[in-house]
Design a protein around this motif. Structure first.
Motif, PDB file in Angstrom:
ATOM      1  N   MET A 285     -12.269  71.493  27.999  1.00  0.00           N
ATOM      2  CA  MET A 285     -13.381  71.840  29.067  1.00  0.00           C
ATOM      3  C   MET A 285     -14.597  72.214  28.412  1.00  0.00           C
ATOM      4  N   ILE A 286     -14.920  72.538  27.146  1.00  0.00           N
ATOM      5  CA  ILE A 286     -16.231  73.003  26.382  1.00  0.00           C
ATOM      6  C   ILE A 286     -16.794  71.715  26.455  1.00  0.00           C
ATOM      7  N   PRO A 287     -16.380  70.733  25.735  1.00  0.00           N
ATOM      8  CA  PRO A 287     -17.034  69.318  25.648  1.00  0.00           C
ATOM      9  C   PRO A 287     -17.285  68.847  27.055  1.00  0.00           C
ATOM     10  N   HIS A 288     -16.340  68.857  27.927  1.00  0.00           N
ATOM     11  CA  HIS A 288     -16.540  68.318  29.092  1.00  0.00           C
ATOM     12  C   HIS A 288     -17.823  69.145  29.922  1.00  0.00           C
ATOM     13  N   HIS A 289     -17.896  70.265  29.766  1.00  0.00           N
ATOM     14  CA  HIS A 289     -19.028  71.069  30.329  1.00  0.00           C
ATOM     15  C   HIS A 289     -20.377  70.856  29.546  1.00  0.00           C
ATOM     16  N   GLN A 290     -20.181  70.714  28.191  1.00  0.00           N
ATOM     17  CA  GLN A 290     -21.440  70.247  27.401  1.00  0.00           C
ATOM     18  C   GLN A 290     -22.084  69.132  28.046  1.00  0.00           C
ATOM     19  N   GLN A 291     -21.070  67.996  28.258  1.00  0.00           N
ATOM     20  CA  GLN A 291     -21.639  66.707  28.793  1.00  0.00           C
ATOM     21  C   GLN A 291     -22.338  66.764  30.089  1.00  0.00           C
ATOM     22  N   ALA A 292     -21.763  67.648  30.764  1.00  0.00           N
ATOM     23  CA  ALA A 292     -22.391  67.807  32.280  1.00  0.00           C
ATOM     24  C   ALA A 292     -23.585  68.586  32.050  1.00  0.00           C
ATOM     25  N   VAL A 293     -23.736  69.567  31.236  1.00  0.00           N
ATOM     26  CA  VAL A 293     -25.053  70.443  31.084  1.00  0.00           C
ATOM     27  C   VAL A 293     -26.005  69.413  30.384  1.00  0.00           C
ATOM     28  N   GLN A 294     -25.703  68.331  29.510  1.00  0.00           N
ATOM     29  CA  GLN A 294     -26.627  67.126  29.138  1.00  0.00           C
ATOM     30  C   GLN A 294     -27.119  66.519  30.145  1.00  0.00           C
TER      31      GLN A 294
END
Length: 207
Positions: A63-72
């Motif tokens: 979920m961390i990289p998933h969230h990171q892409q959403a923030v991007q």
């Protein structure tokens, strides 16, 4: 007679001081004051750090990289979107997911597990459903005006649906109370945003 009374009073006072001193020394052996034993807060923190299973680690790690892409993607919309509703939603997504990234990173550190780096590659759609490919992110970056707004909204719906699936898996298989509570929050928040984006799509230009 008066002198004898004075001596008696002095003896009683002295005896009281000695007894009080002995009582004070005994307090050092009372529970909670022996520093050789862990305090209740230390025990609780230790138990909390150990209260996890593989599903919790998988949830946080993915979920961390998933969230990171959403923030991007949210940052892109804040800069480029022409529709006020899209900009507002992008700001809300970033505001919600940035702190969640920090929280999950803290869990992994406490559990002695690696924290994912700021990289979105190397994961299959089965591992992290809803993730955009590098080509899709490039296409989104090149889109302009109303085309960007529509493409961003469609892609973010797909992204959110993937996060909801991951959150449901954590609630089913996870052990850590904090992780399962966050998964429940992610599911509720992102389902609500999906409904908002679907309504928004009906008002955005098709081309």
């Amino acid at each position: 007679m008066r002198q004898n009374l004075w001596k008696t009073a002095a003896f009683i006072a002295f005896t009281g001081l000695v007894l009080a001193g002995c009582g004070g020394n005994d307090s050092g052996s009372m529970p909670g004051t022996d520093h050789s034993q862990p305090s209740s807060s230390q025990t609780s923190a230790s138990a909390q750090a150990g209260d996890f299973n593989d599903a919790d680690v998988t949830f946080a790690s993915r979920m961390i990289p998933h969230h990171q892409q959403a923030v991007q993607m949210a940052d892109m919309a804040i800069r480029k979107a022409t529709t006020p509703e899209v900009k507002k939603l992008a700001g809300a997504i970033k505001a919600a997911q940035d702190p969640e990234i920090k929280t999950m990173s803290g869990w992994l550190t406490a559990w002695g597990k690696p924290v994912p780096a700021q990289s979105h590659g190397g994961h299959s759609a089965e591992e992290m459903p809803g993730m955009m490919t590098d080509d899709e992110m490039s296409d989104l970056g090149n889109a302009k005006d109303g085309m960007f707004d529509r493409m961003w909204t469609e892609m973010m719906i797909k992204h959110h649906l993937g996060a909801v699936a991951m959150a449901k898996a954590e609630q089913t298989g996870g052990k850590n109370a904090g992780a399962t509570a966050l998964a429940k929050k992610v599911e509720a928040d992102q389902n609500r945003e999906i409904a908002t984006m679907r309504r928004l799509l009906r008002r955005l230009p098709a081309n």
